[in-house]
Design a protein around this motif. Structure first.
Motif, mmCIF file in Angstrom:
data_model
loop_
_atom_site.group_PDB
_atom_site.id
_atom_site.type_symbol
_atom_site.label_atom_id
_atom_site.label_comp_id
_atom_site.label_asym_id
_atom_site.label_seq_id
_atom_site.Cartn_x
_atom_site.Cartn_y
_atom_site.Cartn_z
ATOM 1 N N ASN A 405 0.814 -1.230 0.000
ATOM 2 C CA ASN A 405 0.000 0.000 0.000
ATOM 3 C C ASN A 405 0.843 1.274 0.000
ATOM 4 O O ASN A 405 0.505 2.242 -0.686
ATOM 5 C CB ASN A 405 -0.964 -0.005 1.188
ATOM 6 N N PRO A 406 1.948 1.347 0.745
ATOM 7 C CA PRO A 406 2.773 2.566 0.671
ATOM 8 C C PRO A 406 3.297 2.850 -0.734
ATOM 9 O O PRO A 406 3.394 4.004 -1.154
ATOM 10 C CB PRO A 406 3.899 2.286 1.652
ATOM 11 N N TYR A 407 3.620 1.798 -1.461
ATOM 12 C CA TYR A 407 4.122 1.979 -2.827
ATOM 13 C C TYR A 407 2.995 2.419 -3.766
ATOM 14 O O TYR A 407 3.199 3.265 -4.643
ATOM 15 C CB TYR A 407 4.770 0.683 -3.331
ATOM 16 N N TYR A 408 1.807 1.813 -3.564
ATOM 17 C CA TYR A 408 0.659 2.248 -4.362
ATOM 18 C C TYR A 408 0.372 3.731 -4.104
ATOM 19 O O TYR A 408 0.103 4.509 -5.025
ATOM 20 C CB TYR A 408 -0.589 1.418 -4.023
ATOM 21 N N LEU A 409 0.429 4.143 -2.853
ATOM 22 C CA LEU A 409 0.140 5.526 -2.490
ATOM 23 C C LEU A 409 1.171 6.483 -3.078
ATOM 24 O O LEU A 409 0.819 7.555 -3.601
ATOM 25 C CB LEU A 409 0.092 5.664 -0.964
ATOM 26 N N SER A 410 2.435 6.084 -3.040
ATOM 27 C CA SER A 410 3.468 6.957 -3.616
ATOM 28 C C SER A 410 3.298 7.091 -5.135
ATOM 29 O O SER A 410 3.505 8.167 -5.709
ATOM 30 C CB SER A 410 4.859 6.412 -3.276
ATOM 31 N N MET A 414 2.458 10.595 -6.971
ATOM 32 C CA MET A 414 3.320 11.103 -8.042
ATOM 33 C C MET A 414 2.484 11.458 -9.273
ATOM 34 O O MET A 414 2.680 12.529 -9.879
ATOM 35 C CB MET A 414 4.378 10.070 -8.405
ATOM 36 N N MET A 415 1.514 10.602 -9.633
ATOM 37 C CA MET A 415 0.648 10.896 -10.766
ATOM 38 C C MET A 415 -0.197 12.143 -10.502
ATOM 39 O O MET A 415 -0.355 13.018 -11.365
ATOM 40 C CB MET A 415 -0.270 9.704 -11.057
ATOM 41 N N GLY A 416 -0.743 12.244 -9.279
ATOM 42 C CA GLY A 416 -1.531 13.414 -8.940
ATOM 43 C C GLY A 416 -0.708 14.695 -8.979
ATOM 44 O O GLY A 416 -1.174 15.744 -9.469
ATOM 45 N N GLY A 417 0.515 14.615 -8.491
ATOM 46 C CA GLY A 417 1.400 15.780 -8.532
ATOM 47 C C GLY A 417 1.737 16.194 -9.947
ATOM 48 O O GLY A 417 1.795 17.397 -10.272
ATOM 49 N N PHE A 418 1.951 15.167 -10.822
ATOM 50 C CA PHE A 418 2.264 15.467 -12.218
ATOM 51 C C PHE A 418 1.093 16.160 -12.915
ATOM 52 O O PHE A 418 1.249 17.142 -13.650
ATOM 53 C CB PHE A 418 2.639 14.182 -12.949
ATOM 54 N N VAL A 419 -0.138 15.637 -12.659
ATOM 55 C CA VAL A 419 -1.333 16.248 -13.265
ATOM 56 C C VAL A 419 -1.517 17.673 -12.761
ATOM 57 O O VAL A 419 -1.801 18.609 -13.536
ATOM 58 C CB VAL A 419 -2.576 15.388 -12.977
#
Length: 436
Positions: A405-410, A414-419
């Protein structure tokens, strides 16, 4: 057809009788009359008793590679040797083959008997020494040596079947057991005031043994379930001791008395165990399967499978000549490779079935279901069943793993930050125009 059935029946009866044959070896013919009640008790157990002198030339215990007897009783503490094809090596081979041996000794025990007892893992006390107790001697001990003692210290071993005994008359030599030997058990031992010494010599050094270390009767069970009973007193099994009333001769301490000694009952109990009428276990109906019931006796399990293991354990009852469910709650199962990865108690049921459900560890390789049950007074049970354990196949892994789960969240962050950065970059502009 009739002749064939008759032949099979005769063979079956012959094999069945072979397990109830007992050879009794005597120092002299007088012992047959002085110990007649004990010998008759062997016959009353259903034993086919053969009586010979210990030095008889026609003694034969093995023929065509098979033993002719299941039990040997040595009422011959002074034997300087054995007749026929019998010797120490033959007796040890007899026991090592899973048969049973009773050895009686005395203060006059010969070198032959001492060596045989020593080979069984027990030592007789020094020559000419006897067991003495100046506080717990029988009133009939009139010579003042106090070597005819009242023994009423019994072990709590299951060999004695939780029986209660009257005081046992004992006159003989003491035994010494190695405390580190797990195969030997003391059954009858001395009181705190009991010691072993030469009564005709002054005591100028520590006695050979004293107190509870002065063992009177001991039992040995070999690793292949052969049984040996060792008594330091031949007279313990005599008619005189069987029928005598007992009364403590000393006024020191609590009074001890009984209308009849406990010798007969004690002898019956220990002989029953030695002849494997009690404490004999067997296992059957072993099975293992996946907990979902999808496969019985699979050759291969998968890591983290839920597994059900079950086995039936029974105990032999010599009184009824039948097998009854074994009722104990200390049987353990190991699921092991080089060492145990799972060790758990089996759950008993009323019909003798022992079962448990457990999860296979996250380790693959060749494993074994393993039971190694060794308890005082019971025959050893070793059960072993080999199975393989494989890892997950490529299409059996979970799509999402909770531990990731920590890896999924990161990844999502990262995708949200990029968008978010893209939106800011594309839809904002500098409000100030550049000057020419």
């Amino acid at each position: 057809m009739y002749r064939r059935c008759l032949l099979v029946c005769l063979l079956f009866l012959g094999v069945s009788g072979a397990f109830r044959k007992t050879l009794v070896l005597l120092d002299n013919s007088n012992i047959q009359s002085s110990h007649s009640q004990f010998i008759q008790s062997l016959r009353d157990r259903g034993q086919d008793v053969t009586i010979k002198l210990v030095n008889a030339d026609d003694i034969e215990i093995k023929k065509y590679g098979e033993f002719l007897f299941n039990n040997i009783v040595l009422l011959s503490p002074e034997a300087k040797g054995f007749g026929g094809d019998l010797d120490d090596a033959a007796l040890l081979e007899f026991v090592d083959s899973g048969n049973n041996l009773v050895i009686t000794a005395s203060a006059k025990a010969s070198k032959t008997i001492r060596e045989l007892v020593s080979d069984c893992g027990v030592e007789l006390d020094d020559k000419k020494s006897v067991v003495i107790d100046h506080f717990n001697y029988d009133v009939s001990d009139s010579d003042g040596s106090h070597t005819l003692i009242l023994a009423n210290h019994f072990s709590k071993s299951s060999i004695l079947d939780s029986q209660q005994f009257a005081p046992v008359l004992y006159q003989g030599v003491g035994l010494t057991l190695d405390p580190e030997n797990p195969l030997s058990t003391k059954l009858l031992f001395g009181a705190p005031t009991t010691y072993s010494s030469n009564p005709s010599q002054p005591i100028d050094k520590s006695p050979s043994s004293a107190g509870a270390n002065t063992v009177l009767v001991a039992a040995v069970q070999t690793r292949n379930n052969g049984r040996v009973l060792i008594s330091g007193s031949l007279d313990l099994f005599s008619n005189r001791f069987f029928n005598s009333a007992v009364a403590k001769g000393s006024s020191v301490g609590p009074a001890i008395s009984a209308a009849v000694s406990g010798n007969a009952k004690f002898a019956d109990t220990v002989i029953g165990w030695t002849f494997q009428e009690r404490g004999v276990l067997r296992h059957r109906s072993l099975f293992h399967r996946k907990a979902d019931g999808s496969s019985l006796f699979p050759r291969m399990y998968r890591v983290k499978d839920d597994v059900v293991f079950s086995v039936v354990i029974e105990e032999y009852d010599g009184k009824t000549d039948s097998w009854k469910p074994f009722k104990q709650n200390d049987v353990q199962l190991e699921f092991r490779m080089l060492g145990p990865y799972v060790r758990t108690f089996l759950n008993p049921s009323d019909d003798g079935t022992f079962s448990v459900e457990f999860k296979i560890p996250d380790v693959y390789g060749v494993f074994k279901f393993h039971i190694d049950y060794k308890r005082d007074g019971y025959s050893h049970i070793v059960v072993s069943q080999e199975v393989g354990v494989r890892p997950f196949r490529h299409n059996e892994f979970e799509r999402f793993i909770a531990s990731a789960n920590p890896y999924y969240l990161s990844y999502l962050s990262m995708m949200g930050g990029f968008v978010l950065l893209s939106v800011v970059f594309l839809f904002t502009k500098d409000s100030k125009e550049k000057k020419a």
